[in-house]
Scaffold this motif. Sequence first.
Motif, PDB file in Angstrom:
ATOM      1  N   ILE A 147     -45.874  40.777 146.453  1.00 47.61           N
ATOM      2  CA  ILE A 147     -45.378  42.143 146.648  1.00 47.61           C
ATOM      3  C   ILE A 147     -44.254  42.397 145.653  1.00 47.61           C
ATOM      4  O   ILE A 147     -43.303  41.612 145.577  1.00 47.61           O
ATOM      5  N   GLU A 148     -44.365  43.484 144.905  1.00 53.51           N
ATOM      6  CA  GLU A 148     -43.349  43.793 143.892  1.00 53.51           C
ATOM      7  C   GLU A 148     -42.541  45.015 144.326  1.00 53.51           C
ATOM      8  O   GLU A 148     -43.057  46.129 144.392  1.00 53.51           O
ATOM      9  N   ILE A 149     -41.275  44.790 144.624  1.00 52.88           N
ATOM     10  CA  ILE A 149     -40.355  45.874 144.993  1.00 52.88           C
ATOM     11  C   ILE A 149     -39.188  45.854 144.023  1.00 52.88           C
ATOM     12  O   ILE A 149     -38.453  44.859 143.942  1.00 52.88           O
ATOM     13  N   HIS A 150     -39.025  46.939 143.279  1.00 51.25           N
ATOM     14  CA  HIS A 150     -37.891  46.992 142.343  1.00 51.25           C
ATOM     15  C   HIS A 150     -36.586  47.015 143.132  1.00 51.25           C
ATOM     16  O   HIS A 150     -36.479  47.693 144.157  1.00 51.25           O
ATOM     17  N   PRO A 151     -35.571  46.280 142.676  1.00 53.35           N
ATOM     18  CA  PRO A 151     -34.298  46.240 143.409  1.00 53.35           C
ATOM     19  C   PRO A 151     -33.637  47.609 143.572  1.00 53.35           C
ATOM     20  O   PRO A 151     -32.835  47.810 144.498  1.00 53.35           O
ATOM     21  N   GLY A 152     -33.967  48.546 142.685  1.00 51.89           N
ATOM     22  CA  GLY A 152     -33.363  49.876 142.781  1.00 51.89           C
ATOM     23  C   GLY A 152     -33.969  50.742 143.853  1.00 51.89           C
ATOM     24  O   GLY A 152     -33.388  51.782 144.227  1.00 51.89           O
ATOM     25  N   ALA A 153     -35.142  50.388 144.387  1.00 55.49           N
ATOM     26  CA  ALA A 153     -35.794  51.193 145.419  1.00 55.49           C
ATOM     27  C   ALA A 153     -34.963  51.199 146.700  1.00 55.49           C
ATOM     28  O   ALA A 153     -34.352  50.192 147.069  1.00 55.49           O
ATOM     29  N   THR A 154     -34.942  52.349 147.372  1.00 55.69           N
ATOM     30  CA  THR A 154     -34.193  52.490 148.623  1.00 55.69           C
ATOM     31  C   THR A 154     -35.174  52.461 149.792  1.00 55.69           C
ATOM     32  O   THR A 154     -36.103  53.268 149.851  1.00 55.69           O
ATOM     33  N   ILE A 155     -34.955  51.531 150.720  1.00 52.57           N
ATOM     34  CA  ILE A 155     -35.864  51.347 151.845  1.00 52.57           C
ATOM     35  C   ILE A 155     -35.097  51.431 153.155  1.00 52.57           C
ATOM     36  O   ILE A 155     -34.046  50.805 153.313  1.00 52.57           O
ATOM     37  N   GLY A 156     -35.642  52.201 154.100  1.00 52.89           N
ATOM     38  CA  GLY A 156     -34.982  52.432 155.375  1.00 52.89           C
ATOM     39  C   GLY A 156     -35.233  51.326 156.385  1.00 52.89           C
ATOM     40  O   GLY A 156     -35.700  50.230 156.060  1.00 52.89           O
ATOM     41  N   ARG A 157     -34.972  51.633 157.633  1.00 50.83           N
ATOM     42  CA  ARG A 157     -35.052  50.658 158.718  1.00 50.83           C
ATOM     43  C   ARG A 157     -36.491  50.557 159.236  1.00 50.83           C
ATOM     44  O   ARG A 157     -37.278  51.479 159.136  1.00 50.83           O
ATOM     45  N   ARG A 158     -36.777  49.386 159.810  1.00 58.29           N
ATOM     46  CA  ARG A 158     -38.070  49.122 160.463  1.00 58.29           C
ATOM     47  C   ARG A 158     -39.250  49.388 159.533  1.00 58.29           C
ATOM     48  O   ARG A 158     -40.291  49.899 159.940  1.00 58.29           O
ATOM     49  N   PHE A 159     -39.097  49.028 158.279  1.00 56.02           N
ATOM     50  CA  PHE A 159     -40.160  49.148 157.281  1.00 56.02           C
ATOM     51  C   PHE A 159     -41.129  47.983 157.461  1.00 56.02           C
ATOM     52  O   PHE A 159     -40.716  46.838 157.651  1.00 56.02           O
ATOM     53  N   PHE A 160     -42.438  48.274 157.413  1.00 57.52           N
ATOM     54  CA  PHE A 160     -43.429  47.230 157.660  1.00 57.52           C
ATOM     55  C   PHE A 160     -44.510  47.270 156.588  1.00 57.52           C
ATOM     56  O   PHE A 160     -45.112  48.312 156.342  1.00 57.52           O
ATOM     57  N   ILE A 161     -44.732  46.127 155.942  1.00 54.26           N
ATOM     58  CA  ILE A 161     -45.830  45.972 154.986  1.00 54.26           C
ATOM     59  C   ILE A 161     -46.822  45.006 155.607  1.00 54.26           C
ATOM     60  O   ILE A 161     -46.528  43.822 155.796  1.00 54.26           O
ATOM     61  N   ASP A 162     -48.013  45.491 155.942  1.00 51.84           N
ATOM     62  CA  ASP A 162     -49.024  44.640 156.569  1.00 51.84           C
ATOM     63  C   ASP A 162     -49.886  43.979 155.493  1.00 51.84           C
ATOM     64  O   ASP A 162     -50.381  44.647 154.587  1.00 51.84           O
ATOM     65  N   HIS A 163     -50.064  42.699 155.585  1.00 49.39           N
ATOM     66  CA  HIS A 163     -50.797  41.867 154.603  1.00 49.39           C
ATOM     67  C   HIS A 163     -50.039  41.821 153.279  1.00 49.39           C
ATOM     68  O   HIS A 163     -49.646  40.770 152.833  1.00 49.39           O
ATOM     69  N   GLY A 164     -49.879  42.960 152.619  1.00 50.21           N
ATOM     70  CA  GLY A 164     -48.913  43.072 151.544  1.00 50.21           C
ATOM     71  C   GLY A 164     -49.368  42.787 150.134  1.00 50.21           C
ATOM     72  O   GLY A 164     -48.820  43.354 149.197  1.00 50.21           O
ATOM     73  N   MET A 165     -50.339  41.941 149.926  1.00 56.32           N
ATOM     74  CA  MET A 165     -50.702  41.549 148.565  1.00 56.32           C
ATOM     75  C   MET A 165     -51.007  42.773 147.702  1.00 56.32           C
ATOM     76  O   MET A 165     -51.773  43.650 148.074  1.00 56.32           O
ATOM     77  N   GLY A 166     -50.363  42.839 146.533  1.00 62.52           N
ATOM     78  CA  GLY A 166     -50.625  43.909 145.587  1.00 62.52           C
ATOM     79  C   GLY A 166     -49.797  45.154 145.775  1.00 62.52           C
ATOM     80  O   GLY A 166     -49.963  46.124 145.017  1.00 62.52           O
ATOM     81  N   VAL A 167     -48.899  45.194 146.743  1.00 57.16           N
ATOM     82  CA  VAL A 167     -48.032  46.362 146.932  1.00 57.16           C
ATOM     83  C   VAL A 167     -47.017  46.428 145.794  1.00 57.16           C
ATOM     84  O   VAL A 167     -46.423  45.423 145.403  1.00 57.16           O
ATOM     85  N   VAL A 168     -46.840  47.641 145.231  1.00 55.81           N
ATOM     86  CA  VAL A 168     -45.868  47.866 144.160  1.00 55.81           C
ATOM     87  C   VAL A 168     -45.012  49.073 144.532  1.00 55.81           C
ATOM     88  O   VAL A 168     -45.538  50.145 144.840  1.00 55.81           O
ATOM     89  N   ILE A 169     -43.700  48.901 144.509  1.00 55.94           N
ATOM     90  CA  ILE A 169     -42.758  49.987 144.825  1.00 55.94           C
ATOM     91  C   ILE A 169     -41.795  50.126 143.656  1.00 55.94           C
ATOM     92  O   ILE A 169     -41.072  49.178 143.314  1.00 55.94           O
ATOM     93  N   GLY A 170     -41.776  51.300 143.041  1.00 55.28           N
ATOM     94  CA  GLY A 170     -40.989  51.523 141.831  1.00 55.28           C
ATOM     95  C   GLY A 170     -39.500  51.720 142.064  1.00 55.28           C
ATOM     96  O   GLY A 170     -39.037  51.883 143.201  1.00 55.28           O
ATOM     97  N   GLU A 171     -38.773  51.747 140.961  1.00 50.28           N
ATOM     98  CA  GLU A 171     -37.304  51.753 140.990  1.00 50.28           C
ATOM     99  C   GLU A 171     -36.708  52.930 141.754  1.00 50.28           C
ATOM    100  O   GLU A 171     -35.758  52.763 142.529  1.00 50.28           O
ATOM    101  N   THR A 172     -37.205  54.136 141.531  1.00 53.42           N
ATOM    102  CA  THR A 172     -36.578  55.311 142.143  1.00 53.42           C
ATOM    103  C   THR A 172     -37.297  55.765 143.412  1.00 53.42           C
ATOM    104  O   THR A 172     -37.054  56.867 143.898  1.00 53.42           O
ATOM    105  N   ALA A 173     -38.177  54.910 143.957  1.00 55.59           N
ATOM    106  CA  ALA A 173     -38.844  55.239 145.220  1.00 55.59           C
ATOM    107  C   ALA A 173     -37.826  55.222 146.356  1.00 55.59           C
ATOM    108  O   ALA A 173     -36.892  54.418 146.371  1.00 55.59           O
ATOM    109  N   GLN A 174     -38.022  56.125 147.303  1.00 58.54           N
ATOM    110  CA  GLN A 174     -37.183  56.176 148.494  1.00 58.54           C
ATOM    111  C   GLN A 174     -38.092  56.168 149.711  1.00 58.54           C
ATOM    112  O   GLN A 174     -39.003  56.996 149.824  1.00 58.54           O
TER     113      GLN A 174
END
Length: 279
Positions: free
Chosen positions: A66-93
């Motif tokens: 799972i690739e999550i850029h450190p700049g991405a902002t993620i809230g509470r109780r976030f859930f990624i099921d299975h997860g393989m191949g997930v990509v979240i970019g830098e300015t994603a909220q």
Amino acid sequence: MFQLLREDINSVFDRDPAARNFFEVLTNYPGLHALLLHRLNHWLWGKNLKWLSRTLSTFSRWLTGIEIHPGATIGRRFFIDHGMGVVIGETAQVGNDVTLYQGVTLGGTSWNKGKRHPTLEDGVIVGAGAKILGPFTVGAGAKIGSNAVVTKEVPPGATVVGIPGKIVKRLEPDAEQALDVDPARREAMCQKFGFDAYGVSQDMPDPMARSMQAMLDHMHAVDERIEHICTTLRKLDASYRDGSLPELRDEDFAEILDEKPTGSSGAGRFRSQDEQHNG
């Protein structure tokens, strides 16, 4: 911090019936591992330790897929099921209580700096393989279907499917209310054409079904208007007679009738009603 960790783990139990106990979730869920590492990386990113946070995020990708850029902002109780191949970019909220499945991309469509990734509000669910691309907002409670490609804003509560993504359900009143469609009349028309035999309803996330439903609504509105015109003509001219409608032949519906249950011939029902009308 421990409260946040407890929330993240409890969110797994809430959304994955396969989760059995605290230790199993903590040690065997890559989505949780990626999230916990991201929370550390995001803190380091905020402290301007960019290289260290990027290096740890690369390690997290190797570990979890799972690739999550450190700049991405993620809230509470976030859930990624299975997860393989997930990509979240830098300015994603990402808001609270959001769920992503495997293969999801929150990406950008521009090489310019600044906001270029999507914003997901609270309660959004994104199906496996979906791509949300661009600096727009996906409203609270929206659902993105598997493998959909979304490139424009999604209103709250909407369901989006297909390539490109099309809204098939939303909370706001739609054209159905604008046409003032009588549900009983619509159902009668669906029965008349045998449309119900395909197991398709307006609540199903199917663009083809939605298009067919819109056509039936339009036909209903036209039928009402023609009926009103004929009534007015009869009042103006007592000698006026309605013309005969063209006959529908069973052979024109042969392929459809072969797939339908016995006794559900749309053509037969249609013709019998026309004969009563003309009789």
